[in-house]
Design a protein around this motif. Structure first.
Motif, PDB file in Angstrom:
ATOM      1  N   ARG A 102       0.855  -1.183   0.000  1.00 26.38           N
ATOM      2  CA  ARG A 102       0.000   0.000   0.000  1.00 26.38           C
ATOM      3  C   ARG A 102       0.889   1.229   0.000  1.00 26.38           C
ATOM      4  O   ARG A 102       1.954   1.223   0.607  1.00 26.38           O
ATOM      5  CB  ARG A 102      -0.873   0.025   1.258  1.00 26.38           C
ATOM      6  CG  ARG A 102      -1.923  -1.033   1.345  1.00 26.38           C
ATOM      7  CD  ARG A 102      -2.600  -0.904   2.720  1.00 26.38           C
ATOM      8  NE  ARG A 102      -3.777  -1.717   2.846  1.00 26.38           N
ATOM      9  CZ  ARG A 102      -3.836  -2.879   3.481  1.00 26.38           C
ATOM     10  NH1 ARG A 102      -2.760  -3.379   4.039  1.00 26.38           N
ATOM     11  NH2 ARG A 102      -4.967  -3.547   3.570  1.00 26.38           N
ATOM     12  N   ILE A 112      -5.820   5.190  -0.792  1.00 28.22           N
ATOM     13  CA  ILE A 112      -4.631   4.352  -0.692  1.00 28.22           C
ATOM     14  C   ILE A 112      -4.517   3.555  -1.990  1.00 28.22           C
ATOM     15  O   ILE A 112      -5.484   2.937  -2.439  1.00 28.22           O
ATOM     16  CB  ILE A 112      -4.733   3.368   0.494  1.00 28.22           C
ATOM     17  CG1 ILE A 112      -4.874   4.114   1.821  1.00 28.22           C
ATOM     18  CG2 ILE A 112      -3.562   2.403   0.529  1.00 28.22           C
ATOM     19  CD1 ILE A 112      -3.637   4.882   2.223  1.00 28.22           C
ATOM     20  N   VAL A 114      -2.853   0.425  -4.119  1.00 27.42           N
ATOM     21  CA  VAL A 114      -2.279  -0.904  -3.949  1.00 27.42           C
ATOM     22  C   VAL A 114      -1.495  -1.187  -5.217  1.00 27.42           C
ATOM     23  O   VAL A 114      -1.978  -0.938  -6.332  1.00 27.42           O
ATOM     24  CB  VAL A 114      -3.384  -1.971  -3.764  1.00 27.42           C
ATOM     25  CG1 VAL A 114      -2.773  -3.353  -3.620  1.00 27.42           C
ATOM     26  CG2 VAL A 114      -4.245  -1.636  -2.560  1.00 27.42           C
TER      27      VAL A 114
END
Length: 166
Positions: A102, A112, A114
């Motif tokens: 992340r 966030i 990934v």
């Protein structure tokens, strides 16, 4: 009780569900029961064929990141049809396995991203295809027409579910 509403048909799970002679309501309920049994069995089947690797749901996440690049968790969840809670658990597990990481979104402080790690890219490039192919082998004995009919039916079921969510 009409067949398909409780017990297996004559104790044999390989026999198709007989719908003739059922009322419309009984037939639809039998199809719901049969679909639920299939969905649960299919999920167990895919998760049981990981070959010591990742479960199918996590393979799908790796595939999405490999094909689409870094993504916001919410968008990945939408793409994969996974709830935010399950998405978090999937990313946690892949992060623990050092396959994803992340990082803060560069322009949206609330989001966030990934992304695949080097190990995750290696997994996606070298192992993802063979693992997905092994699962796809389930459909080898189906003719092209049967595969198309199955895909069309699943698509129609998905449309019906989306339509009835309103």
């Amino acid at each position: 009780m009409p067949p398909g509403l409780g017990a297996d048909l004559d104790g044999c799970p390989d026999s198709p569900l007989p719908l003739a002679g059922l009322t419309d309501d009984e037939r639809r309920r039998a199809l719901v029961a049969e679909t639920a049994r299939f969905a649960a069995a299919f999920q167990r089947w895919t998760e049981g064929r990981t070959g010591g690797g990742l479960p199918y749901t996590r393979l799908r996440l790796l595939q999405a990141l490999h094909c689409g690049g870094p993504a916001i968790m919410r968008d990945l969840g939408d793409q994969l049809g996974v709830s935010p809670r399950n998405m978090t658990a999937m990313v946690d597990a892949l992060e623990e396995a050092r396959l994803v990481e992340r990082r803060p979104h560069p322009t949206d402080r609330r989001a966030i991203l990934v992304e695949l790690t080097d190990d995750g890219r290696h997994e996606a490039e070298h192992l993802l295809g063979p693992r997905l192919d092994a699962l796809a082998g389930l459909f080898e004995s189906f003719t092209l027409d049967e595969q198309q009919q199955f895909a069309t039916t699943l698509h129609r079921l998905g449309q019906a579910m989306r339509h009835r969510q309103c």
